[in-house]
Design an enzyme around this catalytic site. Structure first.
Site, short mmCIF file in Angstrom:
data_model
loop_
_atom_site.label_atom_id
_atom_site.label_comp_id
_atom_site.label_asym_id
_atom_site.label_seq_id
_atom_site.Cartn_x
_atom_site.Cartn_y
_atom_site.Cartn_z
N MET A 30 0.83 -1.20 0.00
CA MET A 30 0.00 0.00 0.00
C MET A 30 0.87 1.26 0.00
O MET A 30 0.40 2.35 0.32
CB MET A 30 -0.95 0.01 1.20
N ASN A 32 4.15 3.87 0.99
CA ASN A 32 4.87 4.35 2.17
C ASN A 32 5.91 3.32 2.58
O ASN A 32 5.97 2.85 3.71
CB ASN A 32 3.90 4.64 3.31
N LEU A 33 6.76 2.98 1.61
CA LEU A 33 7.65 1.83 1.72
C LEU A 33 8.80 2.06 2.70
O LEU A 33 9.33 3.16 2.80
CB LEU A 33 8.21 1.49 0.34
N HIS A 37 9.47 -3.61 3.42
CA HIS A 37 9.03 -3.84 2.05
C HIS A 37 10.21 -4.20 1.14
O HIS A 37 10.08 -5.06 0.25
CB HIS A 37 8.35 -2.58 1.50
N GLY A 149 4.74 -10.11 4.15
CA GLY A 149 5.45 -10.04 5.42
C GLY A 149 4.77 -10.84 6.51
O GLY A 149 3.54 -10.91 6.57
N GLU A 150 5.57 -11.44 7.37
CA GLU A 150 5.01 -12.21 8.48
C GLU A 150 4.50 -11.31 9.61
O GLU A 150 3.87 -11.81 10.54
CB GLU A 150 6.07 -13.19 9.01
N ASP A 152 2.10 -9.20 9.44
CA ASP A 152 0.65 -9.34 9.37
C ASP A 152 0.34 -10.84 9.31
O ASP A 152 -0.02 -11.38 8.26
CB ASP A 152 0.10 -8.60 8.15
N LEU A 186 9.08 -2.84 11.87
CA LEU A 186 8.90 -1.76 10.91
C LEU A 186 7.47 -1.79 10.37
O LEU A 186 6.93 -2.83 10.05
CB LEU A 186 9.89 -1.87 9.76
N SER A 187 6.87 -0.60 10.28
CA SER A 187 5.49 -0.48 9.81
C SER A 187 5.28 0.92 9.26
O SER A 187 5.85 1.89 9.78
CB SER A 187 4.51 -0.73 10.96
#
Length: 283
Positions: A30, A32-33, A37, A149-150, A152, A186-187
């Protein structure tokens, strides 16, 4: 690097790649890397000839309009980062391209059970939106593999079940959580944290790790362990949202047969809702 905004142009390039016999990897985002990512991109490049990264803030998976409105949109910077990583195709459709008749009348894909439990119980419609957009991207890109990614964790399990149930011939690759040096996962939503909150934020991982150590040491009073963890989060300045200890393979409650356990935690810190998880192997 190609930047593609429309479905017909994407289909044209995918057909060409298929005729050339290329192995295609999809990295859905989505935007905003961040480095998490980029880890997905690296994994995709290791496993395929061509990497397609999608950037689409999916309105169908937001349960609150204000959350959708304030989600960071940094398309130019994202494209620059992906260009440096030598991504082959960036797919950046508008909502009108993906949902030409809007989201209300959109045909959807829903995974029973996993869509409405845990995270799904507190965010109605969220996982329906996730499975629908991922299914659309699978149909458009026709990837051989897709990287997620793990962090989520429930989303990853849901996508794996959807792929199995729907018969997609796609390998789903789970990529480990990327953390800052202090442990914070990281998010994109970490950008909502103030400088002071950012100092507090690693406490979520610390509390979760301590909970994991108790499990590995043989403690099994889950209700008490969860209550203590919630109290510790409160003391650190968080507003605990949910703490769960589940079977990592099914996401159901633990049984005597459970060997892999996942701790799932979410908590508010200011305007940021932070989520994290940790896998524990039981002896």
């Amino acid at each position: 690097m190609l930047i593609i905004e429309t479905l017909p142009l994407l289909r044209q390039h995918i057909r060409r790649l298929r005729l050339e016999g290329k192995r295609i990897a999809l990295v859905p985002t989505m935007g905003n890397l961040h480095d998490g990512h980029m880890k997905l991109v690296d994994e995709a490049q290791d496993r395929a000839d061509v990497v397609v990264a999608s950037i689409f803030v999916n309105p169908m998976q937001f349960d609150r309009p204000d959350d959708l409105a304030r989600y960071p949109r940094t398309l130019q910077e994202d494209c620059e980062k992906l260009n440096k990583r030598k991504v082959d195709i960036i797919f950046t459709p508008s909502p009108d391209q993906i949902y030409p008749q809007g989201t209300e009348g959109q045909t959807y894909v829903e995974v029973p059970g996993l869509s409405t439990m845990l995270e799904g119980a507190s965010r109605p419609g969220h996982f329906r939106g996730v499975s629908t957009i991922v299914s659309k991207l699978f149909n458009l890109v026709q990837p051989d593999i897709a990287c997620f990614g793990e962090k989520d964790f429930q989303q990853l399990q849901l996508i794996r079940k959807m792929v199995a149930d729907m018969g997609y011939d796609i390998e789903i690759v789970g990529v480990p959580i990327v953390r800052a040096k202090d442990g914070l996962a990281l998010s994109s939503r970490n950008g909502y944290l103030t400088a002071e909150q950012r100092k507090i934020a690693p406490g979520l991982y610390k509390v979760m790790s301590e909970l994991g150590e108790k499990l590995q040491a043989g403690e099994r009073d889950l209700e008490e362990m969860i209550a203590i963890a919630g109290q510790e989060l409160n003391e650190k300045g968080f507003r605990p949202d949910d703490i769960q200890i589940r079977d990592a393979d099914t996401l159901f409650e633990l049984t005597d047969a459970s060997k892999r356990v996942v701790i799932l935690m979410s908590a508010w810190l200011g305007q940021a809702r932070l989520i994290d998880n940790k896998i524990i192997e039981l002896s």
